[in-house]
Scaffold this active site. Structure first.
Site, PDB file in Angstrom:
ATOM      1  N   TYR A  38     -19.602  78.164 122.504  1.00 61.65           N
ATOM      2  CA  TYR A  38     -18.982  79.075 123.483  1.00 61.65           C
ATOM      3  C   TYR A  38     -18.840  78.424 124.858  1.00 61.65           C
ATOM      4  O   TYR A  38     -18.112  78.921 125.716  1.00 61.65           O
ATOM      5  CB  TYR A  38     -19.783  80.375 123.619  1.00 61.65           C
ATOM      6  CG  TYR A  38     -19.775  81.254 122.389  1.00 61.65           C
ATOM      7  CD1 TYR A  38     -18.841  81.061 121.370  1.00 61.65           C
ATOM      8  CD2 TYR A  38     -20.683  82.285 122.239  1.00 61.65           C
ATOM      9  CE1 TYR A  38     -18.834  81.858 120.245  1.00 61.65           C
ATOM     10  CE2 TYR A  38     -20.680  83.093 121.105  1.00 61.65           C
ATOM     11  CZ  TYR A  38     -19.746  82.871 120.111  1.00 61.65           C
ATOM     12  OH  TYR A  38     -19.735  83.667 118.990  1.00 61.65           O
TER      13      TYR A  38
ATOM     14  N   LYS B  40     -26.336  74.543 110.265  1.00 55.01           N
ATOM     15  CA  LYS B  40     -25.556  73.984 109.162  1.00 55.01           C
ATOM     16  C   LYS B  40     -25.732  72.466 109.194  1.00 55.01           C
ATOM     17  O   LYS B  40     -24.786  71.704 109.437  1.00 55.01           O
ATOM     18  CB  LYS B  40     -24.078  74.358 109.317  1.00 55.01           C
ATOM     19  CG  LYS B  40     -23.793  75.833 109.103  1.00 55.01           C
ATOM     20  CD  LYS B  40     -23.720  76.226 107.644  1.00 55.01           C
ATOM     21  CE  LYS B  40     -22.455  75.700 106.993  1.00 55.01           C
ATOM     22  NZ  LYS B  40     -22.445  75.960 105.543  1.00 55.01           N
TER      23      LYS B  40
ATOM     24  N   ASP C  56     -25.219  80.036 106.464  1.00 57.31           N
ATOM     25  CA  ASP C  56     -24.442  80.867 105.524  1.00 57.31           C
ATOM     26  C   ASP C  56     -25.363  81.488 104.474  1.00 57.31           C
ATOM     27  O   ASP C  56     -25.234  82.666 104.126  1.00 57.31           O
ATOM     28  CB  ASP C  56     -23.293  80.076 104.882  1.00 57.31           C
ATOM     29  CG  ASP C  56     -23.737  78.762 104.275  1.00 57.31           C
ATOM     30  OD1 ASP C  56     -24.828  78.263 104.623  1.00 57.31           O
ATOM     31  OD2 ASP C  56     -22.993  78.204 103.440  1.00 57.31           O
TER      32      ASP C  56
ATOM     33  N   ASP D 219     -24.958  85.016 117.229  1.00 58.33           N
ATOM     34  CA  ASP D 219     -24.078  86.132 117.560  1.00 58.33           C
ATOM     35  C   ASP D 219     -23.806  86.948 116.297  1.00 58.33           C
ATOM     36  O   ASP D 219     -23.931  88.181 116.272  1.00 58.33           O
ATOM     37  CB  ASP D 219     -22.759  85.538 118.121  1.00 58.33           C
ATOM     38  CG  ASP D 219     -21.909  86.575 118.818  1.00 58.33           C
ATOM     39  OD1 ASP D 219     -22.311  87.740 118.859  1.00 58.33           O
ATOM     40  OD2 ASP D 219     -20.829  86.203 119.317  1.00 58.33           O
TER      41      ASP D 219
ATOM     42  N   ASP E  46     -25.975  90.567 114.841  1.00 59.22           N
ATOM     43  CA  ASP E  46     -25.224  91.807 114.593  1.00 59.22           C
ATOM     44  C   ASP E  46     -25.405  92.273 113.153  1.00 59.22           C
ATOM     45  O   ASP E  46     -25.537  93.468 112.880  1.00 59.22           O
ATOM     46  CB  ASP E  46     -23.728  91.604 114.878  1.00 59.22           C
ATOM     47  CG  ASP E  46     -23.400  91.842 116.348  1.00 59.22           C
ATOM     48  OD1 ASP E  46     -24.327  92.133 117.129  1.00 59.22           O
ATOM     49  OD2 ASP E  46     -22.220  91.728 116.725  1.00 59.22           O
TER      50      ASP E  46
END
Ligand code: NAD
Length: 371
Positions: A144, A195, A228, A252, A256
């Site tokens: 970001y 990852k 993942d 993020d 959630d």
């Protein structure tokens, strides 16, 4: 006795002031019944600050936020300020400035399922009953913020969008240290997610977390998981986790996902922490996950629990008042167990109540538990 615990209240917009009023009442209760006194000042942020000062966070309020032990924020935003010509005049810019100036690099998002709300989740009761996990998300680095970034014209009608995922050793170590320390105070288990199989930044993340573990936190059980797979495991068997640490982007999404397993926005607290000073005290901001809910603002309908639970986190992480944090958490649990529900968590057979009545009930329960 002089108060030495300094709090800045920034109620903000919409339901922010309504839910923060219930925190005030708990603070008054702590003063009276627990002899714990806070020195509380109050300021404006978001749309309220735009109305008063023309900016979403004044320099004076920022200076105050930098000077106190912790900031409690309600929510910012609303339709009135949705489309400003100047991006810096958006209510959210006030919140982003606070996060940046306080250096809040670790975002803590608990996902706790209260027994009384098991049925509010879309997952099976067996999977989520008793769930109590904490996601620590890196908040100020990664894709970001990484450079280079942007959209460029590359000819022949083609354009290219670029963002850069970048982490340094110290950025990884400081957030991992927060997560290890929190794990020590909880179930002593930390799972780090990245990852590493396809990203160099993920490989560095795994190496640095492993190194820090060997140097300072061998007593904490550490595991690694590809993000993942982490997303799948959270749905399949979330109770296998205690604390999860991950980067800004994966955090993020995963926070959630974990939050929604609990079923209700009105119940979700959060904390954001910065680096420790010479006395080990971290800058900190506590706020509910939800926004300003303009659709119900000013009607005494909002659920104050997320904000009260954020205040419990404040007691625990900024003031080391774990026992008092637990009192608040337990009283909310008991009030829900007794059938009280604000509209957002209403279920058949339960008693629907207002923000104020929920606050009254929680105070009564605090009285009972503390006597
Ligand atoms: P929202 O979280 O404000 O509301 C989403 C839905 O959940 C609404 O129906 C609302 O009534 C309900 N809800 C939220 N909190 C509740 C509570 N405590 N009790 C009962 N019901 C509750 O999200 P939104 O509608 O997408 O955004 C509204 C405004 O809030 C926008 O201006 C947005 O930019 C802003 N926002 C601010 C923050 C923040 O301050 N951190 C976060 C998200 C959104």
């Amino acid at each position: 006795m002089a108060a030495n615990k300094k709090l800045l209240f920034l109620p903000g917009d919409g339901i922010g002031p309504e839910v923060m009023r219930q925190v005030r009442r708990v603070i008054d209760w702590m003063d009276r019944k627990r002899k714990i006194t806070f020195d509380v000042s109050e300021g404006l942020v978001g749309g309220a600050a735009i109305e008063a000062h023309g900016v979403p966070l004044s320099d004076a309020t920022l200076a105050e936020a930098l000077a106190v032990d912790a900031v409690m924020l309600g929510a910012v935003g609303g339709p009135k300020w949705d489309n400003p010509s100047d991006y810096t005049k958006r209510p959210e810019a006030g919140l982003l400035t606070l996060r940046k100036e306080l250096g809040l690099f670790a975002n803590l998002r608990p996902a706790v399922v209260f027994d009384a709300l098991v049925d509010a989740s879309t997952l099976k009761a067996d999977v989520i009953r008793g769930l109590d996990i904490l996601i620590v998300r890196e908040l100020t680095g990664g894709v970001y913020f990484g450079e280079p970034r942007g959209i460029t014209d590359i000819g022949n009608g083609e354009r290219r969008g670029v963002n850069t995922q970048v982490y340094t050793t110290s950025e990884i170590r400081r957030v991992a240290r927060v997560a290890f320390e929190l794990a020590r105070k909880r179930g002593n288990k930390l799972c780090s997610m990245e990852k590493a199989n396809v990203m160099e930044s993920g490989l560095l993340w795994r190496q640095e977390v492993t190194k820090l573990h060997g140097e300072e936190f061998q007593d904490v059980e550490l595991s690694h998981m590809y993000a993942d797979n982490g997303a799948m495991q959270l749905l399949k068997n979330p109770k296998q986790f205690d604390v999860i640490v991950t980067d800004n982007l994966f955090g993020d999404i995963l926070s959630d996902e974990a939050a929604m397993m609990t079923g209700s926005l009105g119940m979700l607290p959060s904390a954001s922490l910065g680096a420790p000073d010479a006395n080990g005290h971290r800058k900190a901001l506590y706020e509910p996950v939800h926004g300003s809910a303009p659709d119900i603002a000013g009607r005494d309908l909002a659920n104050p629990c997320a904000t009260l639970l954020s205040f419990a986190m404040c007691l625990r992480y900024s003031f080391n008042l774990d026992e008092d944090a637990k009192l608040i958490e337990r009283s909310i649990q008991n009030v829900l167990g007794g059938g009280m529900r604000t509209a957002d968590i209403m279920a058949p057979g339960m008693a629907r109540c207002s923000t104020t009545v929920m606050g009254d009930s929680i105070l009564r329960e605090l009285d009972k538990l503390a006597s």
